[in-house]
Design a protein around this motif. Structure first.
Motif, mmCIF file in Angstrom:
data_model
loop_
_atom_site.group_PDB
_atom_site.id
_atom_site.type_symbol
_atom_site.label_atom_id
_atom_site.label_comp_id
_atom_site.label_asym_id
_atom_site.label_seq_id
_atom_site.Cartn_x
_atom_site.Cartn_y
_atom_site.Cartn_z
ATOM 1 N N CYS A 280 26.719 -3.188 -8.461
ATOM 2 C CA CYS A 280 25.315 -3.572 -8.595
ATOM 3 C C CYS A 280 24.609 -2.570 -9.491
ATOM 4 O O CYS A 280 24.959 -1.392 -9.495
ATOM 5 C CB CYS A 280 24.624 -3.605 -7.230
ATOM 6 N N CYS A 285 20.760 -1.277 -4.039
ATOM 7 C CA CYS A 285 20.570 -2.724 -4.129
ATOM 8 C C CYS A 285 20.683 -3.368 -2.751
ATOM 9 O O CYS A 285 21.562 -3.039 -1.963
ATOM 10 C CB CYS A 285 21.627 -3.312 -5.060
ATOM 11 N N HIS A 287 20.932 -6.602 -2.547
ATOM 12 C CA HIS A 287 21.661 -7.846 -2.808
ATOM 13 C C HIS A 287 20.813 -9.058 -2.477
ATOM 14 O O HIS A 287 21.284 -10.050 -1.934
ATOM 15 C CB HIS A 287 22.989 -7.882 -2.043
ATOM 16 N N CYS A 293 22.650 -7.774 -9.723
ATOM 17 C CA CYS A 293 23.330 -7.642 -8.431
ATOM 18 C C CYS A 293 24.711 -8.292 -8.500
ATOM 19 O O CYS A 293 24.838 -9.499 -8.730
ATOM 20 C CB CYS A 293 22.505 -8.278 -7.324
ATOM 21 N N ALA A 294 25.728 -7.467 -8.311
ATOM 22 C CA ALA A 294 27.106 -7.949 -8.430
ATOM 23 C C ALA A 294 27.486 -8.854 -7.259
ATOM 24 O O ALA A 294 28.315 -9.756 -7.402
ATOM 25 C CB ALA A 294 28.065 -6.762 -8.500
ATOM 26 N N VAL A 295 26.866 -8.604 -6.108
ATOM 27 C CA VAL A 295 27.189 -9.408 -4.927
ATOM 28 C C VAL A 295 26.669 -10.837 -5.107
ATOM 29 O O VAL A 295 27.392 -11.815 -4.897
ATOM 30 C CB VAL A 295 26.602 -8.776 -3.653
HETATM 31 ZN ZN ZN Z 1 23.476 -6.043 -5.165
#
Ligand code: ZN
Ligand code: GDP
Length: 357
Positions: A280, A285, A287, A293-295
């Motif tokens: 992220c 983060c 999320h 945000c990678a999630v």
């Molecule tokens: Zn995130």
């Protein structure tokens, strides 16, 4: 009545909305297959989960021994329906036997954890550490108890060695056989507080509980001399009152909690999720709606299962609720993180529901 079981002003406050709904408070003294045995002001009742709670329980939120709950009761029939669980101050969590993903609470609202080890067994530092880790993780105060002092030439020296491993914990020396150190042990539990005993089989937990209760409440078996380990006894165990006003919770599953998975924290079970979160853009983060945000991205692309993500969030909440952090500022930060998580968790759940319908 429930005052003896640890009912407090703080709990009364938390219970107010339930009282307004017409429910009465109770505490689960043992969790059974079909129903929970609860103690209430009207005595012991057998409580089944309400439909809504049963649904939530399937998602891992089962009420546990030690929980304070909201009930509608039928005292004449000795039964009750369990509608809600009050927030837990502390909790012992372990992986469900049938799944690596499902965590279950096996004991709630424990104040003191006696980590029991015996003088006649070879000291296994790794094992002691695991029990201590389980104790700390629960949010309760650990106290190390060295049993069978009567079998040791120099109990003090052994205690000193263990004190080095268990930095920050009191180390008590007891002998149930000689009735030594029992008052000292009771002195660590204030009236209304609840303790548990954890430790390997054969170290003398049942004997100690008997000695504390002053009666043969629990069946003990003779130790197998060859390997210094006792055999398992299955006796009827529950939350019981101790002389001096404390309580002991000795329900199935709690005693060896540390051996099962003190080291299987969330990280071990949700490595993939934690790895994702490292990507992220912001290190803090939540999320939710943060950019980069990678999630979220993984959820959108279907790389992360939404159910699994919801479950991870639920467990993170449970863990923070169990009070891992002692430091004031860290607690503040935790609280903020938690309310953020809670918000995201609710919206994820809603999304899931919408997806299904
Ligand atoms: Zn995130
Ligand atoms: P648990 O599996 O941890 O509950 O252990 P138990 O309470 O069943 O005890 C295992 C064995 O240790 C039994 O044979 C007990 O009689 C023995 N034991 C327990 N406490 C003491 C003690 O203080 N001194 C001695 N010498 N033996 C003890």
């Amino acid at each position: 009545m429930i005052e003896h079981y640890g009912w407090s002003d703080a709990l009364r406050l938390a219970f107010e909305p339930h009282a307004r709904a017409g429910y009465v408070p109770g505490r689960i003294i043992v969790q059974q297959r079909e129903a929970n045995l609860v103690i209430t002001d009207a005595g012991q009742l057998s409580a089944r989960l309400s439909g809504r709670l049963r649904h939530e329980a399937r998602e891992g939120g089962h009420p546990a021994a030690g929980d304070w709950v909201a009930l509608s009761t039928k005292p004449t029939e000795g039964t009750a329906t369990l509608h809600a669980v009050l927030p837990r101050r502390t909790a012992f969590v372990r992986r469900a036997a049938d799944s690596v993903q499902t965590m279950q609470v096996i004991a709630a609202n424990i104040d003191v954890v006696f980590v029991v080890t015996s003088m006649n067994a070879d000291l296994n530092p790794r094992r002691l550490e695991r029990f201590l880790a389980a104790a700390w993780q629960s949010g309760a105060r650990p106290v190390v108890v060295l049993t069978k002092a009567d079998l040791s030439e120099q109990p003090e020296a052994e205690a000193a060695e263990i004190a080095r491993l268990a930095a920050g914990c009191p180390v008590l020396i007891v002998s149930a056989r000689q009735g030594l150190g029992l008052d000292g042990l009771l002195g660590h539990i204030a009236p209304g507080e609840t303790c548990v005993l954890i430790g390997s089989s054969g170290v003398g937990k049942s004997t100690l509980v008997n000695a504390l209760l002053g009666e043969e409440r629990m069946a003990t078996q003779d130790i197998r001399a060859s390997d210094a380990r006792g055999r398992h006894t299955t006796s009827y165990r529950q939350l019981v009152l101790l002389p001096g006003g404390g309580l002991i919770l000795d329900t199935p599953g709690i005693r060896e909690v540390g051996l099962m998975d003190a080291d299987v924290g969330l990280s071990a079970v949700f490595e993939d999720v934690e790895r994702l979160a490292q990507d992220c853009r912001f290190s803090d983060c939540r999320h939710g709606t943060e950019p980069g945000c990678a999630v979220r991205a993984a959820l959108d692309e279907g790389l992360l299962d939404a159910e699994r993500w919801a479950h991870f969030q639920k467990l993170s909440l449970e863990q923070t609720a169990s009070g891992l952090t002692k430091d004031r500022t860290a607690q503040e930060a935790e609280r903020r993180r938690q309310s953020g998580l809670q918000r995201v968790y609710r919206s994820t759940k809603k999304n899931l529901r919408d997806q299904r319908s």
